[in-house]
Design an enzyme around this catalytic site. Structure first.
Site, PDB file in Angstrom:
ATOM      1  N   THR A 188       0.833  -1.191   0.000  1.00 15.80           N
ATOM      2  CA  THR A 188       0.000   0.000   0.000  1.00 15.80           C
ATOM      3  C   THR A 188       0.872   1.245   0.000  1.00 15.80           C
ATOM      4  OG1 THR A 188      -1.703  -1.102   1.261  1.00 15.80           O
ATOM      5  CG2 THR A 188      -1.586   1.282   1.481  1.00 15.80           C
ATOM      6  N   THR A 239       0.351   0.904   6.831  1.00 22.59           N
ATOM      7  CA  THR A 239       0.443  -0.188   5.873  1.00 22.59           C
ATOM      8  C   THR A 239       0.548  -1.481   6.668  1.00 22.59           C
ATOM      9  OG1 THR A 239       1.645  -1.045   3.957  1.00 22.59           O
ATOM     10  CG2 THR A 239       2.969  -0.003   5.660  1.00 22.59           C
ATOM     11  N   GLY A 242      -4.582  -4.748   7.481  1.00 19.21           N
ATOM     12  CA  GLY A 242      -5.604  -3.735   7.663  1.00 19.21           C
ATOM     13  C   GLY A 242      -6.562  -4.023   8.794  1.00 19.21           C
TER      14      GLY A 242
HETATM   15  N1  ASP Z   1      -3.266  -2.226   4.614  1.00 17.49           N
HETATM   16  C1  ASP Z   1      -3.648  -2.887   3.384  1.00 17.49           C
HETATM   17  C2  ASP Z   1      -4.913  -3.646   3.600  1.00 17.49           C
HETATM   18  O1  ASP Z   1      -5.084  -4.229   4.651  1.00 17.49           O
HETATM   19  C3  ASP Z   1      -2.634  -3.794   2.808  1.00 17.49           C
HETATM   20  C4  ASP Z   1      -1.183  -3.477   2.960  1.00 17.49           C
HETATM   21  O2  ASP Z   1      -0.813  -2.404   3.387  1.00 17.49           O
HETATM   22  O3  ASP Z   1      -0.382  -4.342   2.641  1.00 17.49           O
HETATM   23  O4  ASP Z   1      -5.697  -3.732   2.680  1.00 17.49           O
END
Ligand code: ASP
Length: 328
Positions: A188, A239, A242
């Protein structure tokens, strides 16, 4: 390969909480001019090693652009890159093969907009900005978000590239249902910006957890979780897993910790450790935050065991990636 290494090591039970300020790409001002409203000048930082994105944000800020434009245009670079399989075009699909995007944007006046589960439009962040600027709402989801994007003149694109499709087909052959947080080096993108006027902004955009259940939404488009901006204090973005960030309203927490006097890095560290404390014994996920305060100070913290991040020198030039982490 950092995330894979983390997961692998975790399986072996060898990873405790690790890391320090490991996940920032940043650009800072080259001059300090007395008499400016913000003597320290603009700043742009983003999660992971997305140097092209901070380059773009920096060029907007350097030309006198707003924090909001810089944050949006910065993350758009990654949304448009088909090689980045965690954001926008080329993002990994959900379990059923649909690429669904989550994004949000927020400015210094607490204006914000978000889209969740957007399909068929590369620049989810720009659709989120239109939600903020053109509607009385904050969030649009799914088909409604796509309809709105179309009405706003965004062009429809198939986001599933041959590469991501092929990997998904392979994944289906062997996997039981076990979605994973974006698998490779990058994730992300969350970007935080401070312009010469002293205005803050942030943007966050992702294709979310690879092979997620259809309809799953993570933290990234959730104001307060994936992103938060408070003009009195600063901004933060997240990030990683989530679900854990939503449970703790992570980015809001980081901003509140800064309000209590913590530096951006101290705030990010406490936020990460608080999540880890709630998950004692679990080693199967990763969380990272970055933060920027109104003074232009930056910081970040991640549980990643080793992280290559890109720094900028005082002239706003990118340096080579820096490997940096501490063992706790
Ligand atoms: N935070 C993002 C989610 O949970 C994914 C990520 O940052 O890797 O969708």
């Amino acid at each position: 390969m950092h995330r894979r290494k983390f997961l692998k090591n975790s399986t072996l039970g060898s990873v405790a909480i690790l890391g320090t300020a490991p996940l920032i790409s940043c650009a800072e001002t080259e001059t300090k001019t007395a008499g400016n409203i913000r003597p320290d000048g603009p700043v742009a930082i983003c999660t992971w090693d997305f140097g092209n994105a901070t380059d773009k944000a920096w060029s907007v800020l350097r030309a006198g652009g707003t924090a909001l434009d810089a944050a949006e245009q910065g993350v758009m670079v990654e949304e448009a890159d088909p090689e980045n399989q965690t954001v926008g075009l080329g993002g990994r699909p959900d379990r059923d093969g649909f690429v669904t995007l989550d994004a949000c944007i927020m400015d210094s006046q607490s204006n914000c907009g978000a889209v969740m589960g957007l399909e068929g439009y590369v620049h989810a962040v720009s659709v989120a900005r239109r939600v903020m600027e053109k509607t009385p709402h904050v969030i649009l989801v799914g088909d409604g978000a796509s309809q709105f994007a179309s009405e706003q003149g965004f062009s429809r694109t198939d986001l599933l590239t041959a590469k991501s499709r092929k990997e998904w087909v392979e994944w289906k052959k062997t996997s039981e249902y076990a979605p994973v947080i974006n698998i490779e080096n990058h994730d992300t993108i969350g970007m935080l910006t401070l312009d010469a006027n002293g205005d803050l902004a942030g943007a966050c955009t992702t294709s979310g957890m690879a092979y997620k259940l259809r309809g799953r939404v993570g933290d990234s488009p959730v104001i307060g979780a994936g992103l938060y901006v408070d003009p009195e204090v600063g901004a933060a973005t997240a990030t990683g897993m989530g679900e854990e960030v939503v449970r703790t309203v992570g980015s809001f927490l980081i901003v509140e910790l800064m309000r209590q006097g913590k530096s951006p890095e101290e705030a990010c560290r406490e936020g990460v450790l608080r999540i880890m404390k709630k998950n004692a014994g679990r080693t199967d996920f990763q969380i990272g935050f970055i933060a920027l305060n109104t003074l232009g100070e930056t910081g970040g913290y991640c549980i990643q065991p080793g992280f290559s991040y890109r720094q900028y020198d005082s002239k706003g030039h990118r340096n080579t990636p820096v490997e940096s982490y501490l063992k706790s």
